[in-house]
Each structure stands twice: as C-alpha cells, then as structure tokens.
Design an enzyme around this catalytic site. Structure first.
Site, short mmCIF file in Angstrom:
data_model
loop_
_atom_site.label_atom_id
_atom_site.label_comp_id
_atom_site.label_asym_id
_atom_site.label_seq_id
_atom_site.Cartn_x
_atom_site.Cartn_y
_atom_site.Cartn_z
N ILE A 173 0.93 -1.13 0.00
CA ILE A 173 -0.11 0.02 0.05
C ILE A 173 0.96 1.30 0.01
O ILE A 173 1.79 1.62 1.02
CB ILE A 173 -0.81 -0.09 1.07
CG1 ILE A 173 -1.89 -1.13 1.18
CG2 ILE A 173 -1.98 1.29 1.20
CD1 ILE A 173 -2.64 -1.69 -0.19
N GLN A 230 22.28 4.36 -21.36
CA GLN A 230 23.30 3.94 -22.36
C GLN A 230 24.01 5.27 -22.98
O GLN A 230 25.21 5.14 -23.19
CB GLN A 230 22.61 3.27 -23.41
CG GLN A 230 23.85 2.45 -24.54
CD GLN A 230 24.31 1.34 -23.88
OE1 GLN A 230 23.89 0.58 -22.98
NE2 GLN A 230 25.44 0.81 -24.25
N GLU A 281 -1.00 -0.95 -10.64
CA GLU A 281 -2.22 -0.64 -11.00
C GLU A 281 -2.74 -1.68 -11.92
O GLU A 281 -3.38 -1.34 -12.98
CB GLU A 281 -2.55 0.69 -11.56
CG GLU A 281 -2.39 1.77 -10.09
CD GLU A 281 -3.19 2.95 -10.42
OE1 GLU A 281 -4.09 3.11 -11.26
OE2 GLU A 281 -2.90 3.81 -9.52
N THR A 310 -0.31 -5.19 -13.69
CA THR A 310 0.80 -5.44 -14.40
C THR A 310 0.32 -5.28 -16.13
O THR A 310 -0.72 -5.32 -16.28
CB THR A 310 1.43 -6.74 -14.40
OG1 THR A 310 0.43 -7.84 -14.81
CG2 THR A 310 1.61 -7.18 -12.93
#
Ligand SMILES: Cc1cc2nc3c(=O)[nH]c(=O)nc-3n(C[C@H](O)[C@H](O)[C@H](O)COP(=O)(O)OP(=O)(O)OC[C@H]3O[C@@H](n4cnc5c(N)ncnc54)[C@H](O)[C@@H]3O)c2cc1C
Length: 388
Positions: A161, A341, A368, A370
């Site tokens: 949470i 990079q 919220e 995957t």
C-alpha cells in the site's frame, strides 16, 4: 519550454498548468529527488512544495476546497512532478487513487467529511486493494468485513500500500458476502487512527524509494455503518472503475519519467566529448535520442487522449486507460534504459539522475495492474466490441 508537447495545441490553460508545475518542481521537488531515493524516505519538503502550490491533490473539486483541475490537467501535473521525482509524483497520483472511489460513489456526507482535509493537504488518502495472496486476481481477496448491528468489523491484511502509515485515510476493499464472489466485495473508508489499524515495515524496493510502501493490518477494526462507500456488494466494480481513470495517471507518471531521462541525456550528449567531438555528433547516439523522443511523443498523445476520455467518462475508457498505461510504461522502461546507455559508465552511477529514473520506470509496468493484465483488459474490450 524546450520540449515539444502535444501537436494538438492544447488550450492555453494546460500550458499554464505545465509551466506553473515545472517552476514548483524545479525549485521545490527536483532538489530533493536524489536524497529521497538514497535515504528511502518520504520527501516531506517536496510534499510541502506541492501543497503550497495546491498541486498535491489537484483533481479535487472546488466544492471540497480543491484546485478543481480536470483529468488532463491532473495528468500534466503528475507528468511534470514525475519528470523531477517519480516518488513525489505518487503524492498527487495516490491522492487521486484513494479519493476517486468517494468521488464516484460515496454519499455527500462521506465526501464532505473526508475530502476537505485532503484538499487542504492536512491528510493524504491511500487505496487498499492488493493482498499477499491477491494481486492480479484482486477479486480473490480475503480481507473480511462482517456486519455487527450498526457497525462493520474489519479483519485482514493489505499489501503493497503506497503511502501506508503516512496517509490519514484509506479506501479499503473487503469481502462482505463470501458466497457472492466479486459481487460480495464492498468498499469502506478507514482512518489511520481507527483502533486495530497498524502498519508493516517499509518494503525495500528497486525504485520509487521515496514513496513508502507497506502492509496495512486490520485487527477487528470497528467501522460505523456510514463508512461504507456506495452500495454493499459494489466494491469490486468500484475498484475497477477507479483504475480505469487512474491508469491514466500512471501513464502520465511514466511519461514524465521518460521525459526527465531524455532531457538529461540530451544535455549530456551535447557536452560529453569522445574522439574530439560531442557524443551527440555520433549517429548511434542521435538514433537513441530520436527513438526516445518518438516513443515519448506517441505515449503523450495516447495518454492525453485517455485523459480526455476519463474526464468525459467515455465508454471506451477501460480500453484507453489500459492502453495508455501499458504503452507509456513500456516506453518509459525502454527510454530510460537507452538514456543510461547515452551516459555510458556515468549513467550507471548515482552521480546522474538517469540511473534512478531507470529504476523508477520499472514500477510503472507493474502497479495498477501489470502490463500483462493491461493486455488482457485491452483484448477483452476489443473482443467484446467495446473498443474500436
Ligand atoms: C511499489 C508498489 C506500490 C503499490 N501500490 C499499491 C497500492 O497503493 N494499492 C494497492 O492496492 N496495490 C498496490 N500495489 C500492488 C500492485 O498493484 C500489484 O503488485 C500488482 O497488481 C501485481 O500483483 P502481484 O504483485 O501480486 O503479482 P502477481 O499477480 O502474482 O503476478 C506475478 C506475475 O504473473 C503475471 N500474471 C498474473 N496473472 C496473470 C494472468 N492471468 N495472465 C498473464 N499473466 C499473469 C503478472 O503479470 C506478473 O508478471 C503496489 C505494488 C508495488 C510494487
């Protein structure tokens, strides 16, 4: 402002929101970002900077003392805060996540009681859906609320949470009818100081380290009946309707992180010299910057379109919220990896912000829902003919 924002030329009020937020973030949020990450501590100074500019919960309507900024304006605020500090962007984002169930379904009395303290910055609001054994499959939650006369008794554990222990208020989803599956889940407002509420140790995370994440425990917490949000049995639907809107804010967060990384890398590429020339003169570096700008532009258009749909409550918001969150977060992960990079070895250290941004970007692909779950949502909406 140097970055090329939406070609649709949004009305001037949105450029004003962006530039006002950027000024606040340059002065009061960006300076604390590295420290909040390093110390893994809530950025109180950033909170105060956002609060003093009314940017900590910008979505709250004026009738509750809020700034009354619409879904697109709120997305722009979150994008700009995330450009400076992803952890701090979870302040306006999670205040929206926690309070939206009230705005969507609560009684006037509940809204009048709990929204003004959030609008004034006195309290924050968290959202408690996930559990140790119920992540993607949120409907399998075990937290239980049992009616006892005029009260509800709440028992269970919520996990992951955001702002647990810092927020004063919590929207908590719990099973009220175990026989009814997802239609047996209801939503409640729980206060931090309610007897029987406690918090776990902070999670040790890869990124967004300045945003506290912890378990919340409910041990026979007795709630007055009027803490129920909306109707009994409608909690799961409310949780999903909330996410339709707030996935747009996660897309905005991802967009801001990616933009912050591109801004840092573009400046570095112009200054850093190898082989007697700025590295920006090498086509390989130019292409990484060009790809980043291309992905960010596309993510921004999709995110703003989804924000407009959120504001209007369009029927295809479920698809667009999922698409914006999924696309922008995948773009943020690719962009931040490439911007590290561009910095070469220096990008791999905490001497420059892109290392933090790459770690922060990762969470936007996870919470919220995957990105695997977002693709399931998009496919379902497509196949049921509710989108396109
Ligand atoms: C920093 C942080 C902050 C968070 N904040 C909050 C918060 O404030 N409130 C809240 O309620 N929750 C919060 N969460 C929880 C978050 O939403 C969950 O972690 C997320 O929904 C995934 O659940 P899980 O971690 O249990 O993963 P799991 O559901 O166990 O998934 C594990 C893997 O399996 C895949 N998977 C699962 N089911 C399927 C399927 N059907 N098809 C294909 N792939 C599948 C997933 O995509 C993932 O790759 C937060 C999490 C983190 C890490």
């Amino acid at each position: 402002m140097s970055t090329g924002f939406s070609p649709y030329q949004l009305p001037a009020e949105y450029s004003e929101i962006r530039s006002a937020t950027r000024d606040v973030c340059d002065a009061g949020v960006a300076p604390h970002a590295a420290e909040a990450d390093e110390a893994a501590s809530f950025p109180t100074a950033s909170y105060e900077a956002l609060r003093s500019a009314d940017l900590h919960a910008p979505h709250l309507p004026a009738e509750y003392g809020g700034a009354g900024i619409d879904a697109l304006g709120t997305a722009i605020v979150i994008e700009e805060v995330a450009r400076a500090c992803a952890s701090s962007s979870l302040i306006p984002a999670v205040n929206k996540l926690g309070t939206l169930p009230l705005l969507l379904d609560a009684s006037d009395a509940l809204k009048e009681r709990y929204l003004p303290p959030v609008a004034s910055g006195e309290a924050m609001f968290s959202y408690c859906l996930s559990e140790p054994e119920a992540g993607s499959d949120a409907a399998s939650m075990r937290t239980r609320a049992e009616r006892d006369g005029d009260t509800w008794v709440l028992d269970g554990v919520k996990r992951w949470i955001t702002n647990a222990g810092v927020s004063g208020y919590y929207t908590v989803f719990a099973v009220t009818d175990p026989q009814a599956g997802s239609r047996g889940i209801s939503a409640f407002v729980v206060e931090k100081d309610d007897q029987g509420v406690s918090f776990g140790a902070p999670e040790k995370k890869l990124g967004v380290k300045g945003s506290p994440t912890a378990e919340v425990y409910f041990d026979s917490v007795r709630l007055p009946a009027d803490r129920l949000i909306g109707e009994e049995g409608q909690g799961f639907s409310l949780a999903m309707r909330t996410l339709d809107h707030t996935r747009v804010t996660i897309a905005a967060q991802a967009l801001g992180i990616a933009q912050g990384a591109l801004d840092a890398a573009r400046a570095y590429a112009a200054e850093r010299e190898q082989f007697g020339k700025p590295i920006a003169s090498f086509q390989a570096v130019q292409f990484m910057l060009a790809d980043a700008a291309m992905k960010i532009s596309a993510a921004r258009e999709l995110t703003y379109a989804a924000a407009a749909k959120s504001e209007r409550g369009d029927a295809d918001l479920t698809y667009f919220g999922a698409a914006a969150k999924c696309f922008a977060s995948d773009a943020a992960m690719e962009v931040t990896t490439d911007m590290v990079q561009v910095f070469g070895g220096y990008g791999y250290t905490r001497d420059f912000p892109v290392e933090r941004m790459m770690r922060d970007a990762k969470i936007t692909q996870i919470y919220e829902g995957t990105n695997q779950i977002q693709r399931i949502v998009m496919a379902r909406e497509l196949l049921k003919g509710r989108a396109f």
